[in-house]
Scaffold this motif. Sequence first.
Motif, PDB file in Angstrom:
ATOM      1  N   ARG A  32      27.459  44.119  43.712  1.00  0.00           N
ATOM      2  CA  ARG A  32      28.696  44.063  44.499  1.00  0.00           C
ATOM      3  C   ARG A  32      28.576  43.130  45.706  1.00  0.00           C
TER       4      ARG A  32
ATOM      5  N   ILE B 194      28.854  39.236  45.184  1.00  0.00           N
ATOM      6  CA  ILE B 194      30.098  38.615  44.702  1.00  0.00           C
ATOM      7  C   ILE B 194      30.744  37.832  45.841  1.00  0.00           C
ATOM      8  N   ARG B 195      31.290  36.669  45.526  1.00  0.00           N
ATOM      9  CA  ARG B 195      31.981  35.882  46.550  1.00  0.00           C
ATOM     10  C   ARG B 195      33.390  35.536  46.066  1.00  0.00           C
ATOM     11  N   ALA B 196      34.307  35.464  47.026  1.00  0.00           N
ATOM     12  CA  ALA B 196      35.684  35.119  46.672  1.00  0.00           C
ATOM     13  C   ALA B 196      35.776  33.622  46.389  1.00  0.00           C
ATOM     14  N   THR B 197      36.567  33.263  45.407  1.00  0.00           N
ATOM     15  CA  THR B 197      36.860  31.841  45.220  1.00  0.00           C
ATOM     16  C   THR B 197      37.978  31.471  46.197  1.00  0.00           C
ATOM     17  N   ASP B 198      38.446  30.257  46.141  1.00  0.00           N
ATOM     18  CA  ASP B 198      39.549  29.855  47.031  1.00  0.00           C
ATOM     19  C   ASP B 198      40.895  30.344  46.509  1.00  0.00           C
ATOM     20  N   PHE B 199      40.871  31.096  45.405  1.00  0.00           N
ATOM     21  CA  PHE B 199      42.132  31.503  44.770  1.00  0.00           C
ATOM     22  C   PHE B 199      42.278  33.018  44.786  1.00  0.00           C
ATOM     23  N   ASP B 200      43.524  33.448  44.964  1.00  0.00           N
ATOM     24  CA  ASP B 200      43.792  34.886  45.020  1.00  0.00           C
ATOM     25  C   ASP B 200      43.373  35.580  43.727  1.00  0.00           C
TER      26      ASP B 200
ATOM     27  N   GLU C 292      37.463  47.834  40.788  1.00  0.00           N
ATOM     28  CA  GLU C 292      37.886  46.647  41.525  1.00  0.00           C
ATOM     29  C   GLU C 292      38.543  45.588  40.650  1.00  0.00           C
ATOM     30  N   TYR C 293      38.101  45.521  39.419  1.00  0.00           N
ATOM     31  CA  TYR C 293      38.557  44.414  38.566  1.00  0.00           C
ATOM     32  C   TYR C 293      39.236  44.894  37.291  1.00  0.00           C
TER      33      TYR C 293
END
Lengths: 245, 501
Positions: free
Chosen positions: A67, A70-76, A114-115
């Motif tokens: 957990r 994990i990194r956010a991309t630039d997209f929602d 979460e997903y």
Amino acid sequence: MKILAVYCSKGGVGKTATSVNLAYTASQNGLATLLCDLDPQGASSYYFRIRPKKNFNSKKLLEGNIRKYIRATDFDDLDLLPAHFSYRNMDLKLDRKKQEATALREALAPLAEEYDLVFLDCPPNLTLLSETIIASADMVVTPVIPTTLSMLSLEQLLKLCKKIGVDKTKIHAFFSMAEKRKSMHLDTIGKYRKYKLFMKAVIPYMAEVEKMGITRKPVGAVRSRSVASLAYERLWKEVEQRGLV
Amino acid sequence: MDEQQARSALQQLENDFEVKAAAAINSGESYYDTFNGDFYAGGYLLKKNKKKLVLAGFDGEIVAAGTAPEGLRFFPVDIVEPELRQQLWGVAGIRALIPICSRRIASEPFDLRNGDRKIVVRALYQYGSAVVDGQEAELQPLVRIDEVRGYESDFEKASELLADAGLAPTEGRNSLDLALAALEVPRPSYSSKYALALGDDICLRDAVVTIGGYLLASMEVNHSGVIEDIDTEFLHDFRIAVRRTRSLLSQMKNYLPRQQLEFFQKEFKWLGSVTGPVRDLDVYLLMKEDYTDMLPRQLHRGLEEFFVELGRQRAEMLEIMNKGLTSDRYARLIREWKQFLEDDGESFPWPGAQQRCQPVVRKAIRRRFQKILKKGARIDAHSADNDLHSLRIQGKKLRYMLEFFRSFYAEKEIDFFHRQMKKLQNNLGDFNDIAVQLEMLEEYGNALRPGSKRSLRISAAVGGLITHLSQKHSKVRQKFEKTFSDFASTKNQKRFQQTLV
């Protein structure tokens, strides 16, 4: 949470382009999506400009301790678990630990809340890791270049399914990097597309997809109505109908 | 920090990040509240943005939304959407919703990126201005930064950089506060509820000055709302302040200089009478729904016409009232009352000015209470309606005194006393209200010229109301004896006597 593996034992068939663009399309359709870059070469991670955090490695992945990496991309609605160089030894780790066939599914289980959807961008090989991936996934999407060699690796995949006792209806193939001007491509597509194994959508060979190495973005994020973007949208619709309804 | 300073503070970020800004989005909104500030007090913000009306909590969470009615101000009942209407009614009731301030904001989203040009922090810069009463002021620029998953350390770094540059993200204050703070406007709050504490040793003059000044302020604060006819409560509160002032004068009549006392008593009585007719009509107009429920459907048309007539009368009376409230006579009364209250005793010497207030008041309250007990005990089933009315007046006087001087008594005891008084007063009040309504309806019915169908319809409706209200009147009357004997029970009396010693 559904797990969707993009797998082919052969390299250079467009696995990463498929993973990145399908994951992007899914997230744009409102699904909370995670893309796991399992290929130690890290091409998916590169496309999203994401590097792994320090201390991350394949051991952490298999233990399900992911957990915080994990990194956010630039997209929602689209996150990424970046690849790590240590993934190249994942087979050894699997073997040594004598884990369950669905080890990867167990590792991802904590993320279920979460997903909605997890994409696995898989490395090109035919090893114990491949078996784990196929056993763990709800759906295996496999790109096939309309050439003899590619058809051969598809046969190998079906054989592998039989060997490890996995239902082969899980496998969904599509023609990738198809070129209209090559008669062999057209012949192969014509001959095989009637099989249920193959999806209708065909992803042609496109410069736009090649350019992802420069833009470092999914094709839809560069231009949402481009030919490439629309092609991946069609493929996504079919994937959704086949495996996620 | 102004806009320019904020911008140079933002530039500090460029040392560690690539900053990429998107185009600014302009937005504007007006904030509404009642005159009392009921929404703000309840933790709500009522925002109007173009045609959209949104009720939200201070945290921005939307409670209900709908379409804003036309016009500068409006009422909860004007709202079309049932949920929003109900929410607004719950907070504001019959009070008008008036614009408190407006805000214009430019929002500039921007990203902070690392060496790979990956977005690692998302941010929003906001600046703009607020307008209150036609006065404009620049708002404190605001930066909000949001963490991007997996890039916590970049978020921390950005927070530090901003804090070092003096541009800490503002948290915990709602947007109306920020708008009002920029103009140094106190948040809206006004209460018609009497709340004043007097010191134990206060002398008569100081007590009168304090209470009179408080009531005068209440009149002045409501005056323009009455003239503009914003909602019925301005006049209601104005009249309560006038009535309380008259009550104060009459209670203190033995201690005030005769000449001034006579003048103020006469003039405040005039102020009461000049504002009376509009208030009476307001009471009927507010009863519309109740009246409609009292009558069968066949009489509704006549009732509707009756109300149209009342509305027309009110408009006439409003004009007359406003003439009075903007007259020289009114201005002189307010001016002289103010002078009297501000006087240090030299221009208007009054005999008992320096006497300690508390013993005087305690004695007066005790006496009034005894009077009520005596009068009430004498009332039986055969007593005239007038006896109840006069008991009600006595009760009202006592109630005002208890309000003015409640700080002289133990809180718990005075509250108990107040509650008991209220039960009695409610019964007497209902009785009186119905009597007044009946009287007006009878008068109205008698004055109707027969002949037209419309007159017939109205008189049928009025007749129906009279029948219904008469029944109610005698029911309320029947309840009096029980209500009074509860009030004057031996147990209560004992407790009251102890309180009022």
